[in-house]
Motif scaffolding. Structure first.
Motif, PDB file in Angstrom:
ATOM      1  N   ASP A   1       0.827  -1.201   0.000  1.00 60.08           N
ATOM      2  CA  ASP A   1       0.000   0.000   0.000  1.00 60.08           C
ATOM      3  C   ASP A   1       0.864   1.254   0.000  1.00 60.08           C
ATOM      4  O   ASP A   1       2.071   1.208   0.245  1.00 60.08           O
ATOM      5  CB  ASP A   1      -1.012   0.013   1.154  1.00 60.08           C
ATOM      6  N   MET A   2       0.213   2.373  -0.305  1.00 59.15           N
ATOM      7  CA  MET A   2       0.915   3.639  -0.489  1.00 59.15           C
ATOM      8  C   MET A   2       1.558   4.168   0.793  1.00 59.15           C
ATOM      9  O   MET A   2       2.364   5.090   0.754  1.00 59.15           O
ATOM     10  CB  MET A   2      -0.050   4.683  -1.050  1.00 59.15           C
ATOM     11  N   TYR A   3       1.178   3.608   1.946  1.00 56.48           N
ATOM     12  CA  TYR A   3       1.704   4.086   3.221  1.00 56.48           C
ATOM     13  C   TYR A   3       2.902   3.273   3.706  1.00 56.48           C
ATOM     14  O   TYR A   3       3.482   3.582   4.743  1.00 56.48           O
ATOM     15  CB  TYR A   3       0.602   4.074   4.283  1.00 56.48           C
ATOM     16  N   THR A   4       3.248   2.212   2.979  1.00 60.19           N
ATOM     17  CA  THR A   4       4.376   1.366   3.377  1.00 60.19           C
ATOM     18  C   THR A   4       5.588   1.778   2.563  1.00 60.19           C
ATOM     19  O   THR A   4       5.787   1.343   1.419  1.00 60.19           O
ATOM     20  CB  THR A   4       4.043  -0.127   3.151  1.00 60.19           C
ATOM     21  N   LYS A   5       6.415   2.620   3.144  1.00 60.08           N
ATOM     22  CA  LYS A   5       7.520   3.247   2.418  1.00 60.08           C
ATOM     23  C   LYS A   5       8.491   2.242   1.803  1.00 60.08           C
ATOM     24  O   LYS A   5       8.914   2.412   0.643  1.00 60.08           O
ATOM     25  CB  LYS A   5       8.248   4.207   3.359  1.00 60.08           C
ATOM     26  N   PRO A   6       8.911   1.167   2.531  1.00 59.55           N
ATOM     27  CA  PRO A   6       9.859   0.222   1.920  1.00 59.55           C
ATOM     28  C   PRO A   6       9.320  -0.425   0.643  1.00 59.55           C
ATOM     29  O   PRO A   6      10.080  -0.648  -0.306  1.00 59.55           O
ATOM     30  CB  PRO A   6      10.063  -0.820   3.033  1.00 59.55           C
ATOM     31  N   ILE A   7       8.020  -0.720   0.614  1.00 61.61           N
ATOM     32  CA  ILE A   7       7.412  -1.318  -0.581  1.00 61.61           C
ATOM     33  C   ILE A   7       7.428  -0.321  -1.734  1.00 61.61           C
ATOM     34  O   ILE A   7       7.754  -0.664  -2.880  1.00 61.61           O
ATOM     35  CB  ILE A   7       5.963  -1.764  -0.286  1.00 61.61           C
ATOM     36  N   ILE A   8       7.060   0.929  -1.449  1.00 56.55           N
ATOM     37  CA  ILE A   8       7.052   1.982  -2.467  1.00 56.55           C
ATOM     38  C   ILE A   8       8.455   2.178  -3.043  1.00 56.55           C
ATOM     39  O   ILE A   8       8.640   2.294  -4.266  1.00 56.55           O
ATOM     40  CB  ILE A   8       6.534   3.307  -1.880  1.00 56.55           C
ATOM     41  N   GLU A   9       9.465   2.213  -2.159  1.00 57.26           N
ATOM     42  CA  GLU A   9      10.842   2.423  -2.602  1.00 57.26           C
ATOM     43  C   GLU A   9      11.335   1.247  -3.442  1.00 57.26           C
ATOM     44  O   GLU A   9      12.040   1.425  -4.443  1.00 57.26           O
ATOM     45  CB  GLU A   9      11.750   2.632  -1.388  1.00 57.26           C
TER      46      GLU A   9
END
Length: 458
Positions: A442-450
């Motif tokens: 999800d958009m709030y999970t920074k490691p996944i976004i990065e």
């Protein structure tokens, strides 16, 4: 916002002018100090304001309060309206303002598909109407006032997303928007930290039935098992069901993957229509059906709506296909994650068939409270049912997904990581031009976004 002067507002809320002028005009509204962004704002607040200096750049301002201030406490260019109860005065103003407009208002809730359905409706209507809508996924209670006041004299339709964080959220949205058309896209398992049980969550979504105008329209998913548990008998208006079941009013008769989207047939009132919707996945077909049903109720013909839908552009990170490392294809679905959206994403991974080797990178599902273990086990079941060639999970709770999928019989390489640090290195080793990688979070999970950003071909 339709402009009001202080005299009009005092009459609406039964207020007494204790400072300032009845001729002062109001262009904006707020019920918290941090919501004040412009001059000529009316603020409804019960707390005593001490720091006027920080508000000076927003003067002139109108204050509605139940507090008794000394004259020297308040700057001269503040108009003050005294009321017995500022909260009651606030809701009087809200109800008055909403009732100024006789326009179709759509409210949308559901576990998945809310934002896309809202954007589709907005897109279709915007060809020839002035439309007000919620901004992206910003659908919290604190945003409702601003969205309501965005309705102005030129507005011809409004579309609002009403999410559920806790019981009562949809009812609260109804107090503001008073929708004439309500949509429940589906009901999975989410926000159980506040709703406590799946039944409580279903009931919270079912509040939509209570907020629609009795002469209005309720549009629901005729194929979704949890949606069927909602008691719609008390709704006096028109009910429209969409889906594949024979009793659906908008019935899917065929759907298939095509270039850049889904081609499907829909039957309505014994007529068949061909529709193309940009974006992959069966869930996208359902989103389009909700939109078609809603705009059809607002006078847009199905052929015209289908024509307009062709140019719809979905948000990035919603099953977005991009070039990735080592010639691979990345299926970036880091917008949100629920068991419902995970199932949809894995089905797309299997159906798109852009590559032979399918890798799924899955993060933690949030907002589950004490249900975390159970829901992540359910996610493991979804992975097992859909199948992947390589499974990678990131996060402690996400490892439950991997463990349960293996327990059920998933017989492919499985990797579990506490964080995303080592994941890129692994993918760089095993991904090639024959690989498609789904990254789900999800958009709030920074490691996944990065990680998703790093996997894209630079």
């Amino acid at each position: 916002m339709k402009v009001h002067n202080v005299s009009d507002i005092r009459e609406i809320i039964s207020g007494e002018l204790v400072q300032g002028s009845d001729d002062t005009e109001v262009y904006y509204g707020a019920y918290r100090l941090k919501q004040i962004k412009n001059k000529n704002t009316i603020l409804f607040i019960s707390k005593r304001i001490v720091d006027w200096k920080s508000l000076k750049k927003f003067f002139p301002m109108v204050l509605v309060t139940e507090r008794k201030y000394n004259k020297e406490e308040i700057p001269d260019n503040i108009t003050v309206i005294y009321v017995l109860n500022s909260e009651e005065a606030y809701w009087k103003f809200i109800h008055h303002y909403r009732n100024l407009f006789d326009i179709p208002v759509v409210a949308i809730t559901g576990t998945a598909g809310k934002t896309t359905t809202k954007e589709m409706i907005k897109h279709i209507l915007s060809f020839d109407r002035e439309v007000t809508a919620t901004n992206r996924t910003s659908n919290s209670r604190t945003a409702f006032l601003q969205y309501l006041l965005n309705i102005g004299e030129c507005t011809e339709a409004a579309v609002f997303e009403t999410a559920v964080g806790a019981p009562g959220d949809v009812l609260n949205a109804g107090e503001y928007f008073k929708p004439t058309i309500g949509i429940i896209t589906n009901v999975g398992a989410h926000h159980l930290n506040y709703c406590k049980t799946l039944e409580g969550y279903i009931d919270a979504k079912g509040e939509m039935v209570e907020i629609i105008d009795p002469s209005g329209v309720l549009i629901i998913n005729g194929d979704d098992l949890n949606t069927r548990k909602i008691d719609v008998k008390k709704f006096l208006g028109k009910i429209i069901r969409v889906g594949r079941n024979s009793y659906c009013h908008f019935k899917i008769t065929n759907s298939e993957y095509s270039k850049d989207g889904m081609q499907f047939s829909v039957q309505h009132k014994n007529r068949n229509y061909q529709v193309f919707v940009p974006g992959f996945g069966e869930h996208q077909v359902y989103n389009a059906l909700f939109a078609l049903a809603a705009v059809n109720e607002m006078g847009v013909s199905i052929p015209e709506a289908a024509k307009r839908l062709k140019s719809f552009k979905k948000y990035n990170k919603q099953l977005q296909i991009v070039d990735g490392i080592n010639g691979s294809i990345i299926l970036d679905d880091t917008w949100s994650i629920t068991t419902t959206s995970l199932d949809a994403a894995l089905k797309v991974l299997n159906e798109v068939k852009l590559r032979k080797k399918r890798i799924a990178v899955i993060g933690t599902i949030t907002d589950l409270g004490s249900w975390g273990y159970v829901i992540h086990e359910e996610a493991g079941n979804i992975v097992y049912q859909n199948g992947v060639d390589v499974l990678i999970t990131i996060g402690y709770h996400a490892s439950i997904i991997a463990d349960h999928a293996v327990k059920l019989g998933l017989n492919t390489p499985v990797y579990k990581f506490n964080n995303s640090t080592l994941v890129y290195g692994l993918l760089n080793e095993i991904a090639d031009a024959d690989t498609i990688i789904l990254i789900k979070g999800d958009m709030y999970t920074k490691p996944i976004i990065e990680l998703a950003a790093k996997l894209r071909k630079k």
